[in-house]
Design a protein around this motif. Structure first.
Motif, PDB file in Angstrom:
ATOM      1  N   ILE A   1      33.187  35.899  73.066  1.00  0.00           N
ATOM      2  CA  ILE A   1      34.516  35.833  72.444  1.00  0.00           C
ATOM      3  C   ILE A   1      35.570  36.319  73.434  1.00  0.00           C
ATOM      4  N   ILE A   2      35.270  37.406  74.122  1.00  0.00           N
ATOM      5  CA  ILE A   2      36.200  37.931  75.131  1.00  0.00           C
ATOM      6  C   ILE A   2      36.330  36.939  76.287  1.00  0.00           C
ATOM      7  N   ARG A   3      35.206  36.337  76.697  1.00  0.00           N
ATOM      8  CA  ARG A   3      35.261  35.339  77.770  1.00  0.00           C
ATOM      9  C   ARG A   3      36.166  34.175  77.404  1.00  0.00           C
ATOM     10  N   TRP A   4      36.062  33.696  76.164  1.00  0.00           N
ATOM     11  CA  TRP A   4      36.905  32.593  75.710  1.00  0.00           C
ATOM     12  C   TRP A   4      38.380  32.974  75.744  1.00  0.00           C
ATOM     13  N   LEU A   5      38.704  34.154  75.263  1.00  0.00           N
ATOM     14  CA  LEU A   5      40.098  34.581  75.250  1.00  0.00           C
ATOM     15  C   LEU A   5      40.645  34.701  76.667  1.00  0.00           C
ATOM     16  N   ARG A   6      39.834  35.198  77.578  1.00  0.00           N
ATOM     17  CA  ARG A   6      40.278  35.294  78.972  1.00  0.00           C
ATOM     18  C   ARG A   6      40.509  33.910  79.554  1.00  0.00           C
ATOM     19  N   ARG A   7      39.624  32.959  79.245  1.00  0.00           N
ATOM     20  CA  ARG A   7      39.807  31.590  79.745  1.00  0.00           C
ATOM     21  C   ARG A   7      41.087  30.959  79.209  1.00  0.00           C
ATOM     22  N   GLU A   8      41.527  31.439  78.037  1.00  0.00           N
ATOM     23  CA  GLU A   8      42.762  30.921  77.443  1.00  0.00           C
ATOM     24  C   GLU A   8      43.988  31.678  77.931  1.00  0.00           C
TER      25      GLU A   8
END
Length: 359
Positions: A185-192
């Motif tokens: 979830i944190i990885r996705w937010l960082r990618r965004e």
């Protein structure tokens, strides 16, 4: 070495012990995913549970340092039909057996996990004890029937962070309200393009708002949402003041904060193949799920709308508010493991964040 899984109703499943020799107790659940055993082992939402996998061969691609969803295994025990002793994959850095052993997780193989799954589907999720070595089965049966049920009041503190920390990722400022977040979830937010500040479960709304976030994600986590009333209170205070996205337990907490109700499912939804219908578009998505509780559709107030439903049993899989910038889903749009069909939900959250930034 022999081992046994004993359920609270007295049913016994025998097998061969691997992993760490010893005994553990927890809620016995099953997962139907074909891959992703490492992500399942390290998902904080499984804290306190003995997980059985229906796919027959587990461990064939080993363990690596890149697919962890937290800093170590969270399950209480692990049950498979066959554990591969010699993994083969270019990313592998070790075997499943060694990983469980060094992290003190007892496990069984040689169990008919599909028979176990059918039993749990008929009788419902139940408590159990996994014991290896020389054991007194009658004693274990008596203990299994008297172990206390899982309590979110103890589980959530075991998987949240003790102090806030920040993960740099971009210009958008997002708070991750942590009840047991999966790293993806944190990885996705960082990618965004989000810089993510991870706040502990006991954080107040005032502490979160003091960070001046442009959005808040309420994370997944273990146990009954009603066991974390402080989380409900904080989410209620955040409503309307900042865009909100809830995932899994976060979805249930949002429903409770809005005035809705939740209930325990007979055997939960755990796997990477659950069909969910988006009611606004009619499109069906295959989703990754891991939860034992659900939201009562008829308990939601007028302002809240059911946005997604499970096509297997009709349960609520998502909700949104008609007026406030808040929505949630019961499943895992970040997958890990499972399909990435639902990544559009992160894009929807980013849209709300950008609208908030422009105000």
């Amino acid at each position: 070495m022999r081992g046994f899984l004993v359920l609270e109703d007295g049913t016994v499943y025998s097998g061969e012990a691997f992993g760490y020799p010893g005994r553990s107790h927890g809620e016995v659940v099953f997962n139907t995913s074909m891959t992703g055993y490492q992500e399942i082992l390290t998902d904080p939402s499984y804290c306190g549970q003995i997980v059985a996998l229906t796919y027959p061969l587990i461990g064939n691609y080993g363990i690596n340092d890149e697919d962890l969803e937290s800093d170590g295994p969270r399950v209480a025990g692990f049950v498979v039909h066959e554990a591969c002793p010699r993994p083969s994959n270019w990313r592998s850095t070790g075997s499943l057996d060694h990983y469980l052993r060094e992290n003190r997780i007892p496990a069984l193989q040689g169990v008919d996990t599909r028979a176990l799954t059918r039993h749990l589907r008929r009788r419902g999720t139940m408590r159990g004890i996994l014991a290896t070595g020389e054991v007194d089965l009658e004693e274990i049966k008596a203990l299994a029937a008297t172990r206390p049920a899982l309590s979110g009041a103890k589980l959530v503190p075991a998987v949240t962070n003790a102090k806030p920390y920040t993960v740099e990722g971009g210009p958008r400022r997002v708070v991750l309200y942590n009840f047991g977040v999966k790293e993806n979830i944190i990885r996705w937010l960082r990618r965004e393009g989000c810089t993510v500040t991870v706040m502990p479960a006991r954080s107040t709304a005032a502490a979160i708002l003091a960070l001046n976030p442009e959005g808040v994600v309420v994370s997944n986590g273990p146990g009954d949402p009603k066991d974390v009333p402080y989380g409900v209170a904080t989410v209620r205070e955040l409503l309307g003041r900042v865009p909100l996205m809830g995932i899994c337990l976060g979805h249930q907490l949002l429903a409770l904060a809005l005035g809705g109700d939740t209930y325990k499912l007979p055997f939960g939804h755990r796997g990477g193949n659950h069909p969910v219908k988006d009611l606004s578009t009619g499109r069906v998505y295959i989703t990754s799920q891991n939860h034992g509780y659900a939201v009562r559709a008829d308990s939601l107030p007028t302002g809240a709308v059911v946005s997604h439903i499970n096509l297997n049993d009709g349960t609520v899989e998502g909700l949104r508010h008609r007026e406030l910038p808040a929505f949630s889903v019961q499943y895992h749009p970040e997958s890990s493991p499972g399909p990435t069909d639902s990544e559009y939900l992160f894009h929807e959250f980013i849209r709300l964040v950008d609208e908030h930034r422009g105000q």
